[in-house]
Design a protein around this motif. Structure first.
Motif, PDB file in Angstrom:
ATOM      1  N   ASP A   1       0.915  -1.133   0.048  1.00 41.38           N
ATOM      2  CA  ASP A   1       0.048  -0.060  -0.006  1.00 41.38           C
ATOM      3  C   ASP A   1       0.868   1.557   0.119  1.00 41.38           C
ATOM      4  N   PRO A   2       1.177   1.863  -1.112  1.00 42.33           N
ATOM      5  CA  PRO A   2       2.113   2.944  -1.070  1.00 42.33           C
ATOM      6  C   PRO A   2       1.547   4.163  -0.852  1.00 42.33           C
ATOM      7  N   ASP A   3      -0.013   4.060  -0.261  1.00 41.77           N
ATOM      8  CA  ASP A   3      -0.514   5.331  -0.038  1.00 41.77           C
ATOM      9  C   ASP A   3      -0.248   5.760   1.359  1.00 41.77           C
ATOM     10  N   THR A   4      -0.111   4.757   2.545  1.00 43.22           N
ATOM     11  CA  THR A   4       0.178   5.450   3.849  1.00 43.22           C
ATOM     12  C   THR A   4       1.757   5.431   4.169  1.00 43.22           C
ATOM     13  N   GLU A   5       2.100   6.582   4.078  1.00 47.08           N
ATOM     14  CA  GLU A   5       3.542   6.655   4.812  1.00 47.08           C
ATOM     15  C   GLU A   5       3.574   7.585   6.104  1.00 47.08           C
ATOM     16  N   VAL A   6       4.432   7.410   6.903  1.00 49.70           N
ATOM     17  CA  VAL A   6       4.640   8.130   7.978  1.00 49.70           C
ATOM     18  C   VAL A   6       5.927   8.618   7.768  1.00 49.70           C
ATOM     19  N   VAL A   7       6.162   9.966   8.137  1.00 53.07           N
ATOM     20  CA  VAL A   7       7.337  10.702   8.091  1.00 53.07           C
ATOM     21  C   VAL A   7       8.033  10.921   9.236  1.00 53.07           C
ATOM     22  N   ALA A   8       9.240  10.524   9.383  1.00 48.53           N
ATOM     23  CA  ALA A   8      10.069  10.835  10.786  1.00 48.53           C
ATOM     24  C   ALA A   8      11.360  11.938  10.269  1.00 48.53           C
ATOM     25  N   LEU A   9      11.778  12.415  11.479  1.00 47.60           N
ATOM     26  CA  LEU A   9      12.842  13.520  11.214  1.00 47.60           C
ATOM     27  C   LEU A   9      13.888  12.815  12.169  1.00 47.60           C
ATOM     28  N   ILE A  10      14.915  12.486  11.357  1.00 46.02           N
ATOM     29  CA  ILE A  10      16.219  11.900  12.325  1.00 46.02           C
ATOM     30  C   ILE A  10      17.273  12.559  11.841  1.00 46.02           C
ATOM     31  N   THR A  11      18.157  12.752  12.677  1.00 41.07           N
ATOM     32  CA  THR A  11      19.616  13.510  12.707  1.00 41.07           C
ATOM     33  C   THR A  11      20.406  12.570  11.599  1.00 41.07           C
ATOM     34  N   ALA A  12      21.151  12.989  10.824  1.00 38.61           N
ATOM     35  CA  ALA A  12      22.050  12.294   9.857  1.00 38.61           C
ATOM     36  C   ALA A  12      22.779  11.319  10.527  1.00 38.61           C
ATOM     37  N   GLU A  13      23.294  11.793  11.634  1.00 35.71           N
ATOM     38  CA  GLU A  13      23.956  10.721  12.520  1.00 35.71           C
ATOM     39  C   GLU A  13      23.335   9.382  12.963  1.00 35.71           C
ATOM     40  N   SER A  14      21.997   9.620  13.084  1.00 36.16           N
ATOM     41  CA  SER A  14      21.080   8.511  13.566  1.00 36.16           C
ATOM     42  C   SER A  14      21.008   7.558  12.399  1.00 36.16           C
ATOM     43  N   VAL A  15      20.932   8.166  11.124  1.00 34.43           N
ATOM     44  CA  VAL A  15      20.438   7.344  10.086  1.00 34.43           C
ATOM     45  C   VAL A  15      21.691   6.473   9.640  1.00 34.43           C
ATOM     46  N   ASP A  16      22.921   7.087   9.915  1.00 30.50           N
ATOM     47  CA  ASP A  16      24.203   6.369   9.654  1.00 30.50           C
ATOM     48  C   ASP A  16      24.254   5.390  10.771  1.00 30.50           C
ATOM     49  N   ARG A  17      24.159   5.710  11.973  1.00 30.29           N
ATOM     50  CA  ARG A  17      24.101   4.649  12.990  1.00 30.29           C
ATOM     51  C   ARG A  17      23.168   3.506  12.940  1.00 30.29           C
ATOM     52  N   LEU A  18      22.227   3.715  12.347  1.00 30.09           N
ATOM     53  CA  LEU A  18      21.088   2.577  12.157  1.00 30.09           C
ATOM     54  C   LEU A  18      21.454   2.132  10.685  1.00 30.09           C
ATOM     55  N   ASP A  19      22.050   2.801  10.049  1.00 26.33           N
ATOM     56  CA  ASP A  19      22.336   2.125   8.745  1.00 26.33           C
ATOM     57  C   ASP A  19      21.136   2.140   7.772  1.00 26.33           C
ATOM     58  N   LEU A  20      20.467   2.884   7.765  1.00 29.41           N
ATOM     59  CA  LEU A  20      18.912   2.961   7.147  1.00 29.41           C
ATOM     60  C   LEU A  20      19.445   3.270   5.647  1.00 29.41           C
ATOM     61  N   ALA A  21      18.624   2.415   4.878  1.00 33.39           N
ATOM     62  CA  ALA A  21      18.390   2.683   3.284  1.00 33.39           C
ATOM     63  C   ALA A  21      16.984   2.248   2.842  1.00 33.39           C
ATOM     64  N   PRO A  22      16.746   2.700   1.843  1.00 33.72           N
ATOM     65  CA  PRO A  22      15.493   2.266   1.254  1.00 33.72           C
ATOM     66  C   PRO A  22      15.203   0.940   1.205  1.00 33.72           C
ATOM     67  N   ASP A  23      13.954   0.414   1.554  1.00 27.34           N
ATOM     68  CA  ASP A  23      13.614  -0.869   1.617  1.00 27.34           C
ATOM     69  C   ASP A  23      14.079  -1.497   2.760  1.00 27.34           C
ATOM     70  N   ASP A  24      14.640  -1.037   3.678  1.00 29.35           N
ATOM     71  CA  ASP A  24      15.048  -1.589   5.103  1.00 29.35           C
ATOM     72  C   ASP A  24      13.648  -1.539   5.831  1.00 29.35           C
ATOM     73  N   PRO A  25      13.651  -2.948   6.596  1.00 23.43           N
ATOM     74  CA  PRO A  25      12.637  -3.084   7.580  1.00 23.43           C
ATOM     75  C   PRO A  25      12.797  -2.471   8.905  1.00 23.43           C
ATOM     76  N   VAL A  26      12.043  -1.542   9.262  1.00 25.67           N
ATOM     77  CA  VAL A  26      12.153  -0.885  10.775  1.00 25.67           C
ATOM     78  C   VAL A  26      11.017  -1.006  11.330  1.00 25.67           C
ATOM     79  N   SER A  27      11.101  -0.364  12.637  1.00 28.43           N
ATOM     80  CA  SER A  27      10.117  -0.532  13.585  1.00 28.43           C
ATOM     81  C   SER A  27       9.903   0.984  14.205  1.00 28.43           C
TER      82      SER A  27
END
Lengths: 267, 267
Positions: free
Chosen positions: B226-252
């Motif tokens: 369902d591409p309709d529902t998206e939740v937006v989160a504001l994250i520091t760039a450092e946290s993005v690196d630390r969590l190693d986030l990339a598109p298609d990654d499963p997250v909670s």
DNA sequence: CTTCGTTGTATCAGCATAGAGACAACGATA
DNA sequence: TATCGTTGTCTCTATGCTGATACAACGAAG
């Protein structure tokens, strides 16, 4: 609608007022009421009559608003019933946007906040690190380029530089309380600000409780607690039960840097 | 006065304007500028001259404000230099309070938000549960008794009842992103709203990144997302690196119910 | 005592915004 | 075609806010 609350001296005590601004035109609560009345009555004339305002001004006001916000009301003259006006879809979404702003403002007024004084130690883009009595905290400041301030010449400066004295504002609704025993892997979450403390007081509400956490600056000394610095957290009563929180319990709190606002101190 | 800043078409585009209200008197950005000028020049006369406003109006404005907010400026006539005025401590704290409000408003305008439509399924005091496309979410609504609305007759109703259609507003700065692998004990935290999803897009910023998480309604089907529902989160760039986030990654993701606002839909 | 620039207080004029009222244009319906 | 109530546009008036100006009161410094 809504009985005469405007006369009440403390009806809006401590609260604020917010309006949308676009193209130099403010979208007021009066304007919101006007659009709602148009939606309810089906005509600008009926809306003005309902609100006790003059029709000519109501119409010219709508035109002023539409000059800034685009079409808001679809007006039709002649025809069934002599004509009428309907609230356009964009008008409805503008009302929703206004209501959201109003809800956020009411929230910030109703939700407690923790304000700590500190000194900026580092600035990196929108993010800055502040040294406070409870350690270093990171947060956002409003200086996103230049157009950050809505006011014309209020003199309010969102810009922040290293060494500046600032207030650190933490909304109580942004603070997460964790059981101290169940340590969370700090690398697994995006909440960066983290402190350990003890519950100092719980103000139980009907369904929402306000929890005050004493966060002593000194970490080793138990007999010299610093009762000055407290962080407030807004927690559902259910979570208080689930975490079995009670005064003097050790807890770990965390909140996101992006939910922390830095405000330059006056003077 | 007021130099031609209001002509700027997008100077304050999409932004809002907020003022403190107490006892029916608004504390404006003009008022803030006045107090700041008094603090800077040491006299009401000098402040009025600096701002290009008339002295008599500035003085009467201060008196009006003091009638609602208490002493703000300590005025003294006669003596060294003929007299003068100092900003009182309460005036300074009022300015700080105004700046905090301004910062919060600027934040809500600058921070992305997720808005979901839903239907109220249960109301318990200030808390309510809403059924949305992504499941049941709980949040706060503004109906704390009656005096919740600052506006006079805006017709805005913070009250919410079961069955109502509402908007669920989630500020992107309230959403915490967790690694899906490292499951957090749901009983150990006070964040109640929890969803699983996949990173759909990352808008990298200088130091702060906007992460969009696709939260499909269906949980089992992978080929019917369902591409309709998206939740937006504001994250520091450092946290993005630390969590190693990339598109298609499963997250909670999780966020507090007390950071979720429910707004009644117009109509 | 005089000087000084400020705070208090009052009055007047200008301007923006509000309502009140009048009248033409409109177009579906009877 | 006549009717109807609305939209669109105009003028007039009232009100409140703002700036401009004037003058008395004040109290430390010289």
């Amino acid at each position: 609608m809504r009985e005469p609350t405007e006369a009440g001296p403390d009806a809006a005590a401590g609260r604020g007022r917010a309006a949308l601004v676009e193209g130099g035109v403010e979208f007021d609560d009066r304007d919101a009421a006007l659009l709602r009345a148009v939606d309810a009555t089906g005509s600008v004339a009926g809306a003005a009559s309902d609100l006790g305002r003059s029709r000519s001004r109501a119409l010219s006001r709508i035109e002023t608003l539409e000059g800034a916000y685009g079409t808001l009301v679809e007006r039709r003259r002649g025809g069934e019933g002599g004509g009428g006006s309907r609230l356009a879809a964009s008008g409805r979404s503008l009302l929703d946007r206004y209501d959201r702003l109003q809800a956020v403002l009411a929230a910030t007024a109703a939700v407690p906040e923790t304000v700590l004084d500190g000194t900026v130690t580092a600035v990196d883009g929108e993010l800055a690190v502040v040294d406070t009595a409870v350690g270093e905290l990171s947060g956002l400041h409003g200086g996103d380029g230049d157009g950050a301030d809505g006011g014309a010449e209020s003199g309010w400066s969102g810009g922040i530089a290293t060494g500046d004295a600032v207030q650190v504002r933490i909304g109580a609704d942004a603070v997460t309380v964790n059981d101290a025993a169940t340590a969370v892997d700090p690398d697994a979450t995006s909440a960066r600000n983290r402190l350990d403390g003890r519950v100092s007081r719980i103000d139980p509400g009907e369904t929402v409780s306000t929890v005050r956490i004493a966060v002593g600056a000194a970490e080793g000394s138990d007999d010299a607690p610093d009762p000055d610095t407290e962080v407030v957290a807004l927690i559902t009563a259910e979570s208080v039960d689930r975490l079995d929180l009670a005064p003097d319990d050790p807890v770990s709190i965390r909140w996101k840097a992006t939910a922390t606002r830095l405000v330059a101190l006056a003077e």
